[in-house]
Design a protein around this motif. Structure first.
Motif, mmCIF file in Angstrom:
data_model
loop_
_atom_site.group_PDB
_atom_site.id
_atom_site.type_symbol
_atom_site.label_atom_id
_atom_site.label_comp_id
_atom_site.label_asym_id
_atom_site.label_seq_id
_atom_site.Cartn_x
_atom_site.Cartn_y
_atom_site.Cartn_z
ATOM 1 N N ASP A 187 32.194 23.395 74.441
ATOM 2 C CA ASP A 187 31.543 22.620 73.384
ATOM 3 C C ASP A 187 30.116 22.280 73.780
ATOM 4 N N SER A 188 29.383 21.642 72.873
ATOM 5 C CA SER A 188 27.973 21.333 73.125
ATOM 6 C C SER A 188 27.805 20.368 74.294
ATOM 7 N N GLY A 189 28.762 19.472 74.508
ATOM 8 C CA GLY A 189 28.682 18.558 75.651
ATOM 9 C C GLY A 189 28.726 19.307 76.969
ATOM 10 N N SER B 20 25.832 21.694 81.530
ATOM 11 C CA SER B 20 25.468 22.872 82.311
ATOM 12 C C SER B 20 23.961 23.007 82.441
ATOM 13 N N ILE B 21 23.230 22.784 81.352
ATOM 14 C CA ILE B 21 21.768 22.854 81.389
ATOM 15 C C ILE B 21 21.210 21.769 82.297
ATOM 16 N N GLU B 22 21.722 20.554 82.166
ATOM 17 C CA GLU B 22 21.277 19.442 83.023
ATOM 18 C C GLU B 22 21.549 19.753 84.496
ATOM 19 N N ASN B 23 22.721 20.293 84.779
ATOM 20 C CA ASN B 23 23.095 20.634 86.149
ATOM 21 C C ASN B 23 22.186 21.737 86.701
ATOM 22 N N LEU B 24 21.835 22.704 85.863
ATOM 23 C CA LEU B 24 20.967 23.797 86.299
ATOM 24 C C LEU B 24 19.545 23.325 86.590
ATOM 25 N N ASN B 25 19.145 22.190 86.046
ATOM 26 C CA ASN B 25 17.818 21.656 86.335
ATOM 27 C C ASN B 25 17.686 21.194 87.781
ATOM 28 N N ASN B 26 18.814 21.071 88.479
ATOM 29 C CA ASN B 26 18.812 20.633 89.876
ATOM 30 C C ASN B 26 18.889 21.799 90.860
ATOM 31 N N LYS C 91 18.968 31.072 78.301
ATOM 32 C CA LYS C 91 17.575 31.079 78.760
ATOM 33 C C LYS C 91 17.447 30.380 80.110
ATOM 34 N N ARG C 92 18.142 29.263 80.262
ATOM 35 C CA ARG C 92 18.071 28.535 81.537
ATOM 36 C C ARG C 92 18.652 29.379 82.671
ATOM 37 N N PHE C 93 19.798 30.024 82.413
ATOM 38 C CA PHE C 93 20.386 30.897 83.431
ATOM 39 C C PHE C 93 19.420 32.022 83.814
ATOM 40 N N SER C 94 18.745 32.606 82.842
ATOM 41 C CA SER C 94 17.877 33.746 83.130
ATOM 42 C C SER C 94 16.574 33.345 83.815
ATOM 43 N N GLU C 95 16.188 32.079 83.741
ATOM 44 C CA GLU C 95 14.959 31.597 84.396
ATOM 45 C C GLU C 95 15.145 31.391 85.901
ATOM 46 N N ILE C 96 16.371 31.149 86.322
ATOM 47 C CA ILE C 96 16.653 30.821 87.724
ATOM 48 C C ILE C 96 16.913 32.113 88.499
ATOM 49 N N PRO C 97 16.270 32.289 89.666
ATOM 50 C CA PRO C 97 16.541 33.486 90.468
ATOM 51 C C PRO C 97 18.023 33.586 90.856
#
Length: 168
Positions: free
Chosen positions: A10-12, A17-23, A57-63
């Motif tokens: 779901d969106s939550g 996941s996006i918030e976690n990937l920011n770290n 997009k967030r996944f693809s930005e991270i090496p």
């Protein structure tokens, strides 16, 4: 670890996941997971109409780093192949300056990281779907793994995130 991403997502969970990937500034995969994960999320990132486009997009930005002794070179953009002794290679990655490393991998890859005591935090998404044929990630453990619950977060869809820290 294989997690069924069915109608329970779901969106939550996407926002988490996006918030976690920011770290993180590195995504580490085993070969099998990387070969499916990277092309899938690249396709999602390239499709503005996909409901998970922002996450893709967030996944693809991270090496990405794929740990493999069989792949010779990367077929994907923003992806490096890492070879050799898994313990030494991961300890070298962890000693570098930067943000956290997140791991997406199958049970054999994650089990080898656990066996070498290379994981500091475990984020387990418990999906209320029983899958009887999966392999346990905590097998084979030679010693007890001492963990402390750091966070518990339920999502509206019924999935629960459990975050455990490794006791040192």
């Amino acid at each position: 670890m294989n997690i069924a991403l069915d109608n329970k997502w779901d969106s939550g969970m996407s926002d988490f996941s996006i918030e976690n990937l920011n770290n993180v500034d590195c995504i580490l995969h085993g070969r099998k997971t990387g070969e499916g994960f990277i092309p899938y999320w690249t396709d999602v990132a390239n499709n503005a109409n996909d409901s998970e486009h922002k996450l893709g997009k967030r996944f693809s930005e991270i090496p990405n780093i794929i740990f493999s002794n069989t792949l010779k070179e990367s077929k994907w953009d923003n992806t490096t192949i890492l070879k050799g002794n898994i313990k030494d290679a991961i300890q070298d990655l962890k000693s570098q300056n930067g943000k956290d490393i997140i791991v997406y991998g199958g049970e054999s890859f994650v089990s080898s990281l656990i066996e070498h005591n290379l994981i500091d935090e475990y984020y387990l998404l418990i999906n209320p779907v029983a899958i009887g044929s999966e392999q346990p990630i905590f097998n084979p453990l030679k010693n007890n793994l001492q963990l402390t619950l750091a966070k518990c977060k339920p999502f509206a869809c019924g999935v629960v995130l459990l975050c455990y820290s490794r006791q040192k």
